[in-house]
Design a protein around this motif. Sequence first.
Motif, short mmCIF file in Angstrom:
data_model
loop_
_atom_site.label_atom_id
_atom_site.label_comp_id
_atom_site.label_asym_id
_atom_site.label_seq_id
_atom_site.Cartn_x
_atom_site.Cartn_y
_atom_site.Cartn_z
N ILE A 26 -31.70 20.30 23.30
CA ILE A 26 -33.08 19.82 23.40
C ILE A 26 -33.30 18.64 22.47
O ILE A 26 -33.88 17.62 22.86
CB ILE A 26 -34.08 20.96 23.08
N ALA A 27 -32.84 18.75 21.25
CA ALA A 27 -33.08 17.69 20.26
C ALA A 27 -32.30 16.43 20.60
O ALA A 27 -32.79 15.32 20.41
CB ALA A 27 -32.72 18.18 18.87
N GLN A 28 -31.07 16.58 21.09
CA GLN A 28 -30.26 15.40 21.40
C GLN A 28 -30.78 14.64 22.61
O GLN A 28 -30.64 13.43 22.71
CB GLN A 28 -28.80 15.81 21.61
N PHE A 77 -36.08 9.65 20.19
CA PHE A 77 -36.91 9.42 19.01
C PHE A 77 -38.01 10.48 18.87
O PHE A 77 -38.66 10.56 17.82
CB PHE A 77 -37.52 8.01 19.04
N LEU A 78 -38.21 11.27 19.89
CA LEU A 78 -39.19 12.35 19.80
C LEU A 78 -38.59 13.63 19.21
O LEU A 78 -39.28 14.63 19.07
CB LEU A 78 -39.77 12.66 21.18
N ALA A 79 -37.30 13.59 18.88
CA ALA A 79 -36.62 14.77 18.36
C ALA A 79 -37.28 15.34 17.10
O ALA A 79 -37.48 16.55 17.03
CB ALA A 79 -35.15 14.46 18.10
N PRO A 80 -37.65 14.50 16.10
CA PRO A 80 -38.30 15.09 14.93
C PRO A 80 -39.63 15.78 15.26
O PRO A 80 -39.91 16.86 14.74
CB PRO A 80 -38.53 13.89 14.00
N ILE A 81 -40.39 15.18 16.17
CA ILE A 81 -41.68 15.79 16.55
C ILE A 81 -41.43 17.10 17.29
O ILE A 81 -42.10 18.11 17.03
CB ILE A 81 -42.51 14.81 17.40
N ALA A 82 -40.46 17.10 18.19
CA ALA A 82 -40.12 18.32 18.93
C ALA A 82 -39.61 19.40 17.98
O ALA A 82 -39.93 20.58 18.13
CB ALA A 82 -39.07 18.01 20.00
N PHE A 83 -38.83 18.99 16.97
CA PHE A 83 -38.30 19.95 16.00
C PHE A 83 -39.43 20.57 15.17
O PHE A 83 -39.45 21.79 14.96
CB PHE A 83 -37.29 19.25 15.09
N LEU A 134 -28.72 18.77 13.08
CA LEU A 134 -29.28 17.67 13.88
C LEU A 134 -29.62 16.43 13.05
O LEU A 134 -29.34 15.31 13.45
CB LEU A 134 -30.54 18.13 14.61
N PHE A 135 -30.27 16.64 11.92
CA PHE A 135 -30.87 15.52 11.19
C PHE A 135 -30.23 15.24 9.83
O PHE A 135 -30.58 14.28 9.17
CB PHE A 135 -32.37 15.76 10.99
#
Length: 190
Positions: free
Chosen positions: A11-13, A17-23, A47-48
Motif C-alpha cells: 500500500i505504501a509503495q 508521495f501520499l505514502a506518509p499521509i496514508a501511513f 518504509l520510511f
Amino acid sequence: MEEQIAMLLVIAQTSGFLAPIAFILLHFLRQFLFIPVVVICIAGGVLFGTVAGTFYSVLGLLLSSLLFFVLIHRMPKTHGKLSNIKKKWFGEYRNLTTGQVAILRLIPFIHYHLLSFCLLERYRGFKDYMKASFFTNLPLAFFYTVFGEFISRFTPTMIVVILFSLSIFVYILREKLTVIKWRDFFKATA
C-alpha cells in the motif's frame, strides 16, 4: 503478522508521495482494523527509515490519542469498563506515572488504550493529556521503528530478559505515595 506488514508495504509503495499521509491515517484507523501498534511502527521503519518513520508514527499515535480523548468522554460504558480493568490490573488507588506508561507501552501485549486511559485519569486536561501522550508515544515509536528488524531475531531468552528489565523499570518509576480518602479507607474495611 508478516502478511500484515507485506500488505502495508504494498500500500505504501504504490501510493507515492501520499505514502506518509496514508501511513499516518493507518495509525489513526489502526484501532478499528485491530492491527497492533507494533506492526505499524515496524512497517514505518522499513518504509520510511528511522527518523521519518518515527516522526510519522508519533503523529499517527498522537491522532489516535486525540481520538481516544474525544470518544472516551462520549462512551460512559466503555469508560466504566476501562476503569474496572485498570483497577484489576494496577489496583484501585494506583495511578501510573508518565514514565511507567512509556515503559509499559514498549511491552506489546499490554493494551494501548488502557494505558491511554491511565494517562487520562492522571491528566484530565486536554493539553496535559496530549503532552503526556507525546512523551509516552515517542519511546514506543522510536524503539519499534529502529529495532523492528532485529526484534524478529531475538531468542526467547533475550525476550524474557528484556521484559524482566522493563518490569524492573516500571517498579522503579512507580508513584511512591498513595493517598486514600478517609471515607474510602473505612468503606473498604467495614
